[in-house]
Enzyme design. Structure first.
Site, PDB file in Angstrom:
ATOM      1  N   ASP A 160     248.179 -98.807 -20.872  1.00  0.00           N
ATOM      2  CA  ASP A 160     246.736 -98.670 -21.083  1.00  0.00           C
ATOM      3  C   ASP A 160     246.213-100.093 -21.215  1.00  0.00           C
ATOM      4  OD1 ASP A 160     244.184 -98.539 -22.120  1.00  0.00           O
ATOM      5  OD2 ASP A 160     244.609 -96.862 -23.453  1.00  0.00           O
ATOM      6  N   SER A 210     234.438-106.684  -7.981  1.00  0.00           N
ATOM      7  CA  SER A 210     233.536-105.844  -7.190  1.00  0.00           C
ATOM      8  C   SER A 210     232.366-106.680  -6.705  1.00  0.00           C
ATOM      9  CB  SER A 210     233.001-104.702  -8.055  1.00  0.00           C
ATOM     10  OG  SER A 210     231.954-104.042  -7.388  1.00  0.00           O
ATOM     11  N   TYR A 233     228.591-102.710 -15.997  1.00  0.00           N
ATOM     12  CA  TYR A 233     229.743-102.789 -15.077  1.00  0.00           C
ATOM     13  C   TYR A 233     229.657-104.097 -14.278  1.00  0.00           C
ATOM     14  CZ  TYR A 233     232.645-101.384 -11.004  1.00  0.00           C
ATOM     15  OH  TYR A 233     233.583-101.314 -10.000  1.00  0.00           O
ATOM     16  N   GLY A 234     228.449-104.410 -13.813  1.00  0.00           N
ATOM     17  CA  GLY A 234     228.243-105.628 -13.018  1.00  0.00           C
ATOM     18  C   GLY A 234     228.561-106.886 -13.807  1.00  0.00           C
ATOM     19  N   LYS A 271     232.275-107.305 -14.066  1.00  0.00           N
ATOM     20  CA  LYS A 271     232.909-107.783 -12.828  1.00  0.00           C
ATOM     21  C   LYS A 271     232.502-109.240 -12.523  1.00  0.00           C
ATOM     22  CE  LYS A 271     235.194-103.959 -11.747  1.00  0.00           C
ATOM     23  NZ  LYS A 271     236.665-103.889 -11.719  1.00  0.00           N
ATOM     24  N   THR A 316     236.037 -92.584  -4.368  1.00  0.00           N
ATOM     25  CA  THR A 316     237.001 -92.319  -5.445  1.00  0.00           C
ATOM     26  C   THR A 316     236.258 -91.616  -6.582  1.00  0.00           C
ATOM     27  OG1 THR A 316     236.592 -94.353  -6.683  1.00  0.00           O
ATOM     28  CG2 THR A 316     238.276 -94.479  -4.944  1.00  0.00           C
TER      29      THR A 316
HETATM   30  N1  LIG Z   1     235.638 -97.198  -5.617  1.00  0.00           N
HETATM   31  C1  LIG Z   1     234.816 -98.194  -5.333  1.00  0.00           C
HETATM   32  O1  LIG Z   1     233.861 -98.065  -4.550  1.00  0.00           O
HETATM   33  C2  LIG Z   1     235.047 -99.552  -5.958  1.00  0.00           C
HETATM   34  C3  LIG Z   1     234.265-100.617  -5.509  1.00  0.00           C
HETATM   35  C4  LIG Z   1     234.461-101.868  -6.065  1.00  0.00           C
HETATM   36  C5  LIG Z   1     235.446-102.058  -7.023  1.00  0.00           C
HETATM   37  N2  LIG Z   1     236.191-101.011  -7.443  1.00  0.00           N
HETATM   38  C6  LIG Z   1     237.238-101.261  -8.462  1.00  0.00           C
HETATM   39  O2  LIG Z   1     238.473-100.760  -7.988  1.00  0.00           O
HETATM   40  C7  LIG Z   1     239.308-100.420  -9.105  1.00  0.00           C
HETATM   41  C8  LIG Z   1     239.886 -99.023  -8.917  1.00  0.00           C
HETATM   42  O3  LIG Z   1     238.817 -98.108  -8.966  1.00  0.00           O
HETATM   43  P1  LIG Z   1     238.842 -96.674  -8.267  1.00  0.00           P
HETATM   44  O4  LIG Z   1     237.633 -96.584  -7.451  1.00  0.00           O
HETATM   45  O5  LIG Z   1     240.158 -96.386  -7.682  1.00  0.00           O
HETATM   46  O6  LIG Z   1     238.586 -95.765  -9.569  1.00  0.00           O
HETATM   47  P2  LIG Z   1     239.263 -94.403 -10.064  1.00  0.00           P
HETATM   48  O7  LIG Z   1     239.554 -93.494  -8.927  1.00  0.00           O
HETATM   49  O8  LIG Z   1     238.403 -93.937 -11.182  1.00  0.00           O
HETATM   50  O9  LIG Z   1     240.671 -94.904 -10.639  1.00  0.00           O
HETATM   51  C9  LIG Z   1     240.709 -95.767 -11.725  1.00  0.00           C
HETATM   52  C10 LIG Z   1     242.135 -95.897 -12.202  1.00  0.00           C
HETATM   53  O10 LIG Z   1     242.145 -96.790 -13.315  1.00  0.00           O
HETATM   54  C11 LIG Z   1     242.768 -96.124 -14.404  1.00  0.00           C
HETATM   55  N3  LIG Z   1     242.292 -96.637 -15.679  1.00  0.00           N
HETATM   56  C12 LIG Z   1     241.039 -96.646 -16.186  1.00  0.00           C
HETATM   57  N4  LIG Z   1     241.038 -97.216 -17.392  1.00  0.00           N
HETATM   58  C13 LIG Z   1     242.316 -97.577 -17.655  1.00  0.00           C
HETATM   59  C14 LIG Z   1     242.964 -98.202 -18.739  1.00  0.00           C
HETATM   60  N5  LIG Z   1     242.314 -98.573 -19.846  1.00  0.00           N
HETATM   61  N6  LIG Z   1     244.305 -98.442 -18.647  1.00  0.00           N
HETATM   62  C15 LIG Z   1     244.988 -98.074 -17.549  1.00  0.00           C
HETATM   63  N7  LIG Z   1     244.440 -97.448 -16.511  1.00  0.00           N
HETATM   64  C16 LIG Z   1     243.115 -97.200 -16.555  1.00  0.00           C
HETATM   65  C17 LIG Z   1     242.483 -94.635 -14.193  1.00  0.00           C
HETATM   66  O11 LIG Z   1     243.410 -93.866 -14.945  1.00  0.00           O
HETATM   67  P3  LIG Z   1     243.072 -92.353 -15.422  1.00  0.00           P
HETATM   68  O12 LIG Z   1     243.381 -91.458 -14.261  1.00  0.00           O
HETATM   69  O13 LIG Z   1     243.983 -92.185 -16.587  1.00  0.00           O
HETATM   70  O14 LIG Z   1     241.613 -92.321 -15.789  1.00  0.00           O
HETATM   71  C18 LIG Z   1     242.714 -94.562 -12.690  1.00  0.00           C
HETATM   72  O15 LIG Z   1     244.085 -94.536 -12.400  1.00  0.00           O
HETATM   73  C19 LIG Z   1     238.436-100.567 -10.355  1.00  0.00           C
HETATM   74  O16 LIG Z   1     238.695-101.807 -10.951  1.00  0.00           O
HETATM   75  C20 LIG Z   1     237.019-100.549  -9.784  1.00  0.00           C
HETATM   76  O17 LIG Z   1     236.093-101.222 -10.598  1.00  0.00           O
HETATM   77  C21 LIG Z   1     236.020 -99.750  -6.935  1.00  0.00           C
END
Ligand SMILES: NC(=O)c1ccc[n+]([C@@H]2O[C@H](COP(=O)([O-])OP(=O)(O)OC[C@H]3O[C@@H](n4cnc5c(N)ncnc54)[C@H](OP(=O)(O)O)[C@@H]3O)[C@@H](O)[C@H]2O)c1
Length: 299
Positions: free
Chosen positions: A68, A142, A200-201, A204, A236
């Site tokens: 975590d 991001s 969030y911004g 990041k 996602t």
């Molecule tokens: N999707 C987009 O469009 C996008 C764009 C720009 C940047 N990002 C970045 O990409 C990364 C991945 O995001 P995603 O879109 O794949 O989101 P997601 O589908 O919500 O997955 C997030 C992952 O992070 C885990 N997580 C959250 N808090 C945590 C913690 N305290 N310790 C360990 N694991 C934790 C979640 O675990 P649980 O399943 O236990 O909740 C999940 O496995 C993030 O950093 C996000 O900001 C995403």
């Protein structure tokens, strides 16, 4: 990085779903990187991690690491596990775990910063001594960070972008931001209250700044590169598979670019998306007109 015939050890945090899971999938398939890699699938919930590994077909080179990233105890335990089970060596650390919340409250900021900034900072501090020669630390930031930075006052932008910025100064910027949320005065500090996804911004934008600070700190004997990456807007759970989002596989490719690219093609401390070097700040060019309905349905 470990020599060609040595197994690389790669940790991806928050890898039980979303982009982190897609990154693991690609590494396992060997379409990006060597399938000789030992992959540590980081997840905060054991069961979700076990299910993710089962979904991959339980490959022998994927191991679960309970982590975590918002918890200092969990970070310390995971570091010990890497030392005890995997010889205390790590070639690549991908800080992917992240959260998004829309409320503009100090509590929401504390929660978001704990995972998206402070947790990454602490994990990097624990694990950077384990990173091998020519290894890499990839901070998943991001483009929202770059937009948010662009919308700050020039004075405030200069603080985030300063080439002499220290971790302590960066932490203080975030603490001041939280205090300003509490007193309803973020505009006074130079933030734009209307910035979409403001908290969030800011998390990041701070991660982009931290990446540059860490690159300065750790560039040296081991030729370690610290890089930030944006996966692009991908479908996602983070954005409830928002309208117009692209497949998560493409986001995983974007994250893996700075893992795979030769060191001489990468600028230490900098920010990449889809293999392209990005500025630290720029105006948002995304069309959000379809978003309000989608957000309403996912409140
Ligand atoms: N999707 C987009 O469009 C996008 C764009 C720009 C940047 N990002 C970045 O990409 C990364 C991945 O995001 P995603 O879109 O794949 O989101 P997601 O589908 O919500 O997955 C997030 C992952 O992070 C885990 N997580 C959250 N808090 C945590 C913690 N305290 N310790 C360990 N694991 C934790 C979640 O675990 P649980 O399943 O236990 O909740 C999940 O496995 C993030 O950093 C996000 O900001 C995403």
């Amino acid at each position: 990085m470990s020599s060609k015939n040595q197994q690389r050890v790669i940790l991806i945090t928050g890898a039980n779903k979303g982009l982190g899971f897609e990154v693991v999938k690609k590494l396992v398939k060997g379409t990006s990187g060597s399938n000789n890699d030992l992959i540590l699938l980081g997840c905060r919930d054991l069961k979700r991690g076990q299910d993710a590994i089962a979904k991959l077909g339980s490959p022998s080179n994927v191991r679960l690491l309970q982590l975590d990233t918002s918890s200092p105890d969990s970070i310390a335990r995971a570091t010990n596990e890497i030392k005890q089970k995997y010889g205390g060596k790590l070639d690549i650390l991908i800080n992917n775990a992240g959260i998004l919340k829309l409320e503009k409250t100090a509590d929401a900021a504390r929660e978001i910063f704990a995972t998206n900034y402070f947790g990454i900072k602490l994990l990097n501090k624990h694990l950077s001594p384990l990173i091998q020669e020519n290894g890499r630390i990839i901070n998943v930031a991001s483009e929202v960070g770059a937009w948010t930075l662009h919308e700050m006052s020039n004075d405030l932008q200069n603080k985030y972008k300063s080439s002499t910025l220290t971790e302590e100064q960066l932490d203080a910027l975030l603490q001041d931001f939280i205090a300003a949320l509490e007193s309803n005065s973020v505009e006074k500090l130079g933030y734009n209250e209307k910035s979409r996804y403001l908290i969030y911004g800011v998390s990041k934008a701070a991660l982009l700044a931290l990446t540059r600070v860490e690159a300065r700190q750790w560039s040296g004997a081991k030729n370690v590169l610290v890089l930030a990456v944006c996966p692009g807007y991908c479908a996602t759970d983070l954005n409830h598979h928002g309208p117009g989002s692209r497949p998560a596989e493409l986001g995983a490719d974007s994250i893996l670019h700075p893992v795979q690219a030769p060191a001489n093609a990468l600028a230490n401390g900098q920010f990449y998306q889809d293999g392209q070097l990005k500025a630290q700040s720029y105006a948002c060019d995304m069309d959000f007109s379809k978003f309000s309905e989608h957000s309403k349905n996912n409140q």
